[in-house]
Each structure stands twice: as structure tokens, then as C-alpha cells.
Design a protein around this motif. Structure first.
Motif, PDB file in Angstrom:
ATOM      1  N   SER A 139      -4.761  -3.559   3.518  1.00 23.23           N
ATOM      2  CA  SER A 139      -5.786  -2.556   3.181  1.00 23.23           C
ATOM      3  C   SER A 139      -6.155  -1.687   4.378  1.00 23.23           C
ATOM      4  O   SER A 139      -7.311  -1.308   4.556  1.00 23.23           O
ATOM      5  CB  SER A 139      -7.048  -3.228   2.623  1.00 23.23           C
TER       6      SER A 139
ATOM      7  N   SER B 289     -12.116  -4.640  -2.314  1.00 26.67           N
ATOM      8  CA  SER B 289     -11.757  -3.225  -2.238  1.00 26.67           C
ATOM      9  C   SER B 289     -12.256  -2.627  -0.935  1.00 26.67           C
ATOM     10  O   SER B 289     -13.406  -2.846  -0.539  1.00 26.67           O
ATOM     11  CB  SER B 289     -12.355  -2.448  -3.417  1.00 26.67           C
TER      12      SER B 289
ATOM     13  N   SER C 142      -8.845  -3.011   8.962  1.00 26.05           N
ATOM     14  CA  SER C 142      -8.054  -3.682   7.929  1.00 26.05           C
ATOM     15  C   SER C 142      -8.773  -4.932   7.461  1.00 26.05           C
ATOM     16  O   SER C 142      -9.775  -5.355   8.058  1.00 26.05           O
ATOM     17  CB  SER C 142      -6.663  -4.029   8.460  1.00 26.05           C
TER      18      SER C 142
ATOM     19  N   THR D  38       0.842  -1.199   0.000  1.00 25.75           N
ATOM     20  CA  THR D  38       0.000   0.000   0.000  1.00 25.75           C
ATOM     21  C   THR D  38       0.872   1.241   0.000  1.00 25.75           C
ATOM     22  O   THR D  38       1.836   1.337   0.762  1.00 25.75           O
ATOM     23  CB  THR D  38      -0.909   0.041   1.243  1.00 25.75           C
TER      24      THR D  38
END
Length: 385
Positions: free
Chosen positions: A163, A229, A175, A110
């Protein structure tokens, strides 16, 4: 400054649709019934520098005003700051790989812009927030032995920052840690000060794990997986998966998630044909992957601040046939939602054979990445209703 204008493409499409939502009432009508669009392509002037596009724009993010496009180059560990209004590379911001201010020497999962021109970098080894001067201002590395997350699987603890998203006060982290071997993904809520957390159920996305394929043999191991996502839009969090049209929404600090499900008329609401999840040969792996890809798949949510509407692309890839090296082609679909995720339109886009790459809305137009002779370009789609 270079600016290339490609011929305009106009498409007019019409059809009928219906929508259903468990959480809110669906609207009748179809705003995409008389939908058309035109496309121009623009190219960024890098000046005397080079913008590395070997990995496309995977590590990119935008500022709040959509003026600046920040593209991370893992090879040089620097961020290219690109002015989208002027279409120029304005600055290259360097970061260290190792040391107390290092962002990580291995794969960076990320790289994301944060308000105040700070940046979040995350890898399997470390996670942190860095300022523009390259200094680490907040260490977010979550070591399994230092945190207790109730309900989190043992293997998922090792990628607990996957994420990662933060509450505005940066005291709560969310997360999507996953277990690659089992194909499961969980939503974790973590109190960074108390060093404790819990798992919030997201059962509507369990189907994403049902389309993860593991090839394990004496020679190699490969994994195919469908994307999940985790987005922050307008101060709220949205979680969606490529395998289903279901969407979760919640606000920072809350434990309750709102589930949105839809009844699309043009495509299935989720993948329907099961696949074999564990295989032992590359031939089996490619066959099962083909079976997954040639079913419906959905992209992440897009939000247009001007119209206060959400959009989402869908695609069904064509079979590869006898030439596995042939470019992938797909049937492409577009779905529209109002500000509260009521379904308000859907259409097929027969002029497209793939979904736009890394798309985003800016000034009411849809931008997406294109490589123009190894220069950074964007296809700018002007939507008409």
C-alpha cells in the motif's frame, strides 16, 4: 457507444442519530434523514477490443478530474484507459513483465495512476513508477538489507512496499507492511534518500489483526483477513480498517497522526465478538470466518468534491445457512461526514443487499462497478438530501 438505462429506484429513509469525535466537535442533526436516491446503469463501449473483467476492477484508479478510469489487466499487463464522459475504451497501454522496464512477472499487488499519466506498480518482488511509454522512471524496490526501518518487525520487512504512498516530492514513502502470520499491520515512514525510516503507531487499528484467521494443516494453509485502506484524498492521507469505524489522518512529511473515532447509533462502532485466530481444519476456518463476517464491517472512505463531504458504507453479512455457495447478502448502511470528518448523518439502506463495488464519486454522483453481460458497466447513483 452503448448506454443502458435501468429503471429508477427511489428510496426514502428516516431515523435519528448522534455522533462523537475525540478530535473535533460532532455536529447535531442528520443530513440523511430525508435521503433518497435514483440509480441508472451505463455500459462502456470497448469498440473492437476486449476489457477483461475476470478479476472485476480490482486494479483500477482514476485521474484527478475523474474523466479517465484506468483498469489494469494483469493477464496482458496492459492498462485500459476508459473515458467516463464518453463511456468508451479510449486506449490500451502496454507494459513489459520482465527486464529493466518490467513491472513484475508475478502477482501485482498495486497498480495505480499518478499525476502526469504515470503509473505505480508494486509486487513482492519489485516496485516502481512507469511512464505511459512503459519506461521505469523511478525504482522503489525496497530491499530489507538496504533499508533500516526502526521498529519494523522482521517478517514485515519483506512486504515493506505494501500500500505504498509517496510525498509530493517523491522523497518520502509511507507504507503498511504487515506480518501475515501474526496479523499485525504497521505504518512505516521511509526516507528514500537516506535509506532509513521508522514506524508510526496506529494502535486504533490493532483490532483489525484480531480478526485475521490462519488455517494451517499438513494439507494446506489459508488466511482470512480484514482490509486496511490507505488513501490519499485532497493532499492528505487517510488510514481506515474494515473492523472499526476509527480513521487516522495525516499530511505528507508529518509524523503526527490525528485519530477520529465515532459513536454510531445504528451499528456497533467495531466488531465485538472475538474469534479463534488459529484453526486446524477447513470446517473451523469457515465457522470463524462466518463469525467475523456477520459482524459489522466498514468500507473505505469516499469523497464527494462537489459537496465537500466524506461517506462510508457499512455492512453486516447474513449467515450463509445450509448453502455455503449461496450469494452473500448483507444489511447495508451509509454514514456521512463533513470535510473535517465530523459525523453528520447515518442511515440504513434496506433496498440494497450488498455494498456498491469499487465505488467513487464523479460530478456529484456515486459510481460503482457492475458486470453487464461481461461488459464493463457502472451503476450511477444520484443522491438526494
Amino acid at each position: 457507444m452503448k448506454k443502458f438505462l435501468f429503471p429508477t429506484l427511489i428510496a426514502a429513509l428516516a431515523f435519528s442519530c448522534g455522533g462523537e469525535n475525540e478530535s473535533v466537535e460532532a455536529n447535531s442533526g442528520n443530513i440523511l434523514e430525508n435521503f433518497s436516491y435514483s440509480i441508472d446503469t451505463v455500459v462502456v463501449d470497448p469498440g473492437d477490443e476486449i476489457i477483461n473483467l475476470s478479476r472485476g476492477v480490482r486494479g483500477s484508479s482514476l485521474d484527478e478530474t475523474k474523466t479517465y478510469f484506468y483498469l489494469f489487466d494483469e493477464a496482458t499487463t496492459q492498462i485500459n484507459k476508459i473515458n467516463l464522459d464518453e463511456l468508451v475504451l479510449e486506449e490500451q497501454i502496454p507494459f513489459e513483465k520482465e527486464g529493466p522496464n518490467g513491472i513484475g512477472a508475478n502477482f501485482i499487488a498495486t497498480s495505480r495512476y499518478l499525476p502526469g499519466e504515470e503509473f505505480l506498480f508494486s509486487s513482492f518482488q519489485s516496485t516502481g513508477i512507469f511512464n505511459k511509454q512503459g519506461q521505469k522512471v523511478l525504482d522503489l524496490t525496497l530491499k530489507p538489507e538496504e533499508f533500516v526501518v526502526e521498529g519494523l518487525g522482521e517478517d514485515a520487512q519483506f512486504n515493506i512496499t505494501n500500500s505504498i504512498r509517496l510525498s509530493p516530492d517523491r522523497k518520502i514513502a509511507y507504507s503498511l507492511p504487515n506480518d501475515f502470520m501474526e496479523g499485525t499491520t504497521q505504518l512505516a515512514k521511509i526516507d528514500l534518500e537516506a535509506k532509513s525510516g521508522k514506524v508510526l503507531p496506529i494502535p486504533a487499528l490493532d483490532i483489525v489483526g484480531e480478526y485475521r484467521i490462519l488455517l494451517q494443516s499438513d494439507q494446506s494453509m489459508s488466511i482470512y483477513f480484514e482490509e486496511i485502506s490507505f488513501q490519499e484524498i485532497g493532499g492528505k492521507f487517510y488510514i481506515s480498517g474494515a473492523t472499526t469505524n476509527s480513521i487516522y489522518r495525516f499530511e505528507p512529511g508529518q509524523d503526527s497522526l490525528q485519530l477520529f473515532e465515532f459513536d454510531f447509533s445504528l451499528v456497533p462502532n467495531q466488531k465485538e465478538i472475538p474469534i479463534q485466530r488459529k484453526v486446524s481444519s477447513m470446517e473451523e476456518f469457515e465457522a470463524e470466518m462466518e463469525k467475523a463476517r456477520t459482524q459489522i464491517g466498514f468500507e473505505k472512505l469516499l469523497y464527494d468534491e462537489q459537496t465537500k463531504r466524506f461517506y462510508r458504507f457499512g455492512r453486516i453479512y447474513e449467515p450463509k445457512g445450509d448453502d455455503p455457495e449461496a450469494p452473500s447478502k448483507a444489511e447495508v448502511f451509509l454514514f456521512a461526514f463533513d470535510n473535517n470528518l465530523n459525523l453528520i448523518g447515518e442511515t440504513a439502506l434496506p433496498e440494497l443487499d450488498k455494498t456498491p463495488s469499487s465505488p467513487f464519486f464523479k460530478d456529484g454522483k456515486l459510481w460503482s462497478y457492475v458486470n453487464v453481460e461481461d461488459e464493463l458497466g457502472f451503476a450511477v447513483m444520484d443522491l438526494k438530501f
